[in-house]
Design an enzyme around this catalytic site. Structure first.
Site, mmCIF file in Angstrom:
data_model
loop_
_atom_site.group_PDB
_atom_site.id
_atom_site.type_symbol
_atom_site.label_atom_id
_atom_site.label_comp_id
_atom_site.label_asym_id
_atom_site.label_seq_id
_atom_site.Cartn_x
_atom_site.Cartn_y
_atom_site.Cartn_z
ATOM 1 C CB THR A 98 -7.653 -29.239 8.134
ATOM 2 O OG1 THR A 98 -8.805 -28.825 8.583
ATOM 3 C CG2 THR A 98 -7.466 -31.039 8.264
ATOM 4 N NE ARG A 120 -18.814 -28.483 10.057
ATOM 5 C CZ ARG A 120 -17.574 -28.972 9.795
ATOM 6 N NH1 ARG A 120 -16.707 -28.907 11.183
ATOM 7 N NH2 ARG A 120 -17.149 -28.887 8.867
ATOM 8 C CG ASP A 172 -13.123 -32.579 5.223
ATOM 9 O OD1 ASP A 172 -13.100 -31.477 6.543
ATOM 10 O OD2 ASP A 172 -11.986 -32.196 4.783
ATOM 11 N N GLY A 176 -10.708 -26.872 4.521
ATOM 12 C CA GLY A 176 -11.524 -25.879 4.053
ATOM 13 C C GLY A 176 -12.826 -26.791 4.649
HETATM 14 N N1 GLY Z 1 -11.921 -29.130 7.644
HETATM 15 C C1 GLY Z 1 -12.428 -29.169 8.785
HETATM 16 C C2 GLY Z 1 -13.429 -28.971 9.154
HETATM 17 O O1 GLY Z 1 -14.419 -28.807 7.895
HETATM 18 O O2 GLY Z 1 -13.735 -29.227 10.084
#
Ligand code: GLY
Length: 342
Positions: free
Chosen positions: A202, A230, A233, A254
């Protein structure tokens, strides 16, 4: 020059609101660390993002404009983990998550967005032109097209294509993310999956402008080879991003599921509100994840990055290898985050 004038005004205003006898001491106590404008972002790729954002900040622009500009820059770059060149889901489809939040707690987000180059700008459009915060999937795409965003096919970057082909050999759903190869040559070397694919994910960025206002944004193609549908965050305000202009701002990178479970960035900002430094606030959030399931924590990575109202920043990760980039009037460099599990 304009930067200095703004800062002086800010200091004068603050000093007038303080009893005169205390003003001199409080000036030193409260403002000795003031460092803004400033932009900080996840990973070493944050250096180019910061450079793009800095053009806005150094011209006295708004933090939220700097955030959008920086995020668009990385979305324009063929990259394994952001934008239309990013890692696909297990069905080979690139789906993008992004969010943005400004100094007034306005926020907008998109999730599972396909075939639109700049999810950060769609997120901003959601924030500024709708009564909603989050649009997903087909609805997000329809909204984008209605608002003038062009539909264009995803084009996997070389690294994303290579990784996907490798993954297809076994199609194992093992969402290992950001476990940096410790043999990759040190903290500032690119981090790689065992097959040689870069494994950053990210892009989260936080900025404070010359007025001392905070904003943040996140953009990503999310976890590589995730289940179709899916959402991580990065599209969830309070998980991948939170900004409270009175206190500070935080972002994360993460395994998104772990961040969502603890409302990670909201937690970091609340820890800062309680008086913790940005680094300590990030550490406490990481500790929360590790404590919940220490064995599982050994197998995954989460990194938090935060900034407070003085422009003091800090980060903390579960594993070694999380780096972040900082650009201010004082510095332009990559820092290595401290971590919980060595
Ligand atoms: N941090 C990015 C994700 O889990 O999609």
């Amino acid at each position: 020059m304009a930067d200095k004038i703004d800062r002086r005004k800010f200091l004068q205003l603050s000093a007038f609101s303080t009893p005169l006898f205390a003003a001199k001491k409080n000036f030193a106590d409260n403002f000795s660390f003031l460092t803004f404008p400033i932009v900080i972002s996840t990973w070493d790729t944050g250096m180019q993002v910061n450079a793009a954002a800095w053009k806005i900040l150094s011209a006295n622009g708004r933090a939220v404009d700097a955030i959008e500009t920086g995020a668009r820059h990385i979305e324009d770059t063929l990259n394994c983990c952001v934008g239309l060149g990013g890692n696909p889901d297990r069905d080979g489809i690139v789906t993008l998550d992004a969010c943005i939040m400004d100094e007034h707690s306005n926020c907008g987000a998109v999730a599972g967005l396909e075939q639109i180059k700049h999810p950060i700008s769609v997120a901003r459009k959601v924030m500024e032109t709708t009564p909603h915060v989050l649009l997903v999937g087909n609805g997000a795409q329809q909204f984008a097209i209605e608002n003038g965003f062009a539909k264009e096919p995803a084009q996997l970057s070389e690294s994303a294509e290579k990784a996907y082909k490798e993954w297809l050999k076994t199609s194992q759903y093992k969402p290992l993310i950001n476990i940096e190869n410790k043999k990759s040559g040190g903290p500032f070397a690119p981090n790689f999956l065992p097959n040689g694919t870069p494994n950053h994910d990210t892009m989260g960025l936080l900025a404070m402008d010359t007025k001392g206002n905070l904003s943040g944004g996140v953009t990503t193609s999310g976890m590589a080879f995730k289940l179709h549908g899916r959402v991580g965050d990065s599209a969830v305000i309070g998980a991948g991003l939170f900004v409270d202009n009175e206190v500070g701002a935080a972002t994360s990178s993460g395994v998104g599921e772990e961040v969502i479970r603890i409302c990670g960035t909201h937690l970091v900002v609340e820890f800062m509100r309680q008086g913790n430094s940005p680094e300590m606030a990030c550490k406490k959030a990481v500790d929360r994840i590790v404590k919940r399931n220490p064995e599982k924590a050994k197998t995954l990575q989460v990194g938090f990055l935060a900034i407070n109202k003085k422009g003091v920043y800090g980060a903390y990760a579960i594993q070694k290898g999380f780096v972040f980039s900082v650009k201010s009037g004082n510095e332009n460099k990559i820092h290595e985050s401290k971590y919980a599990i060595g």
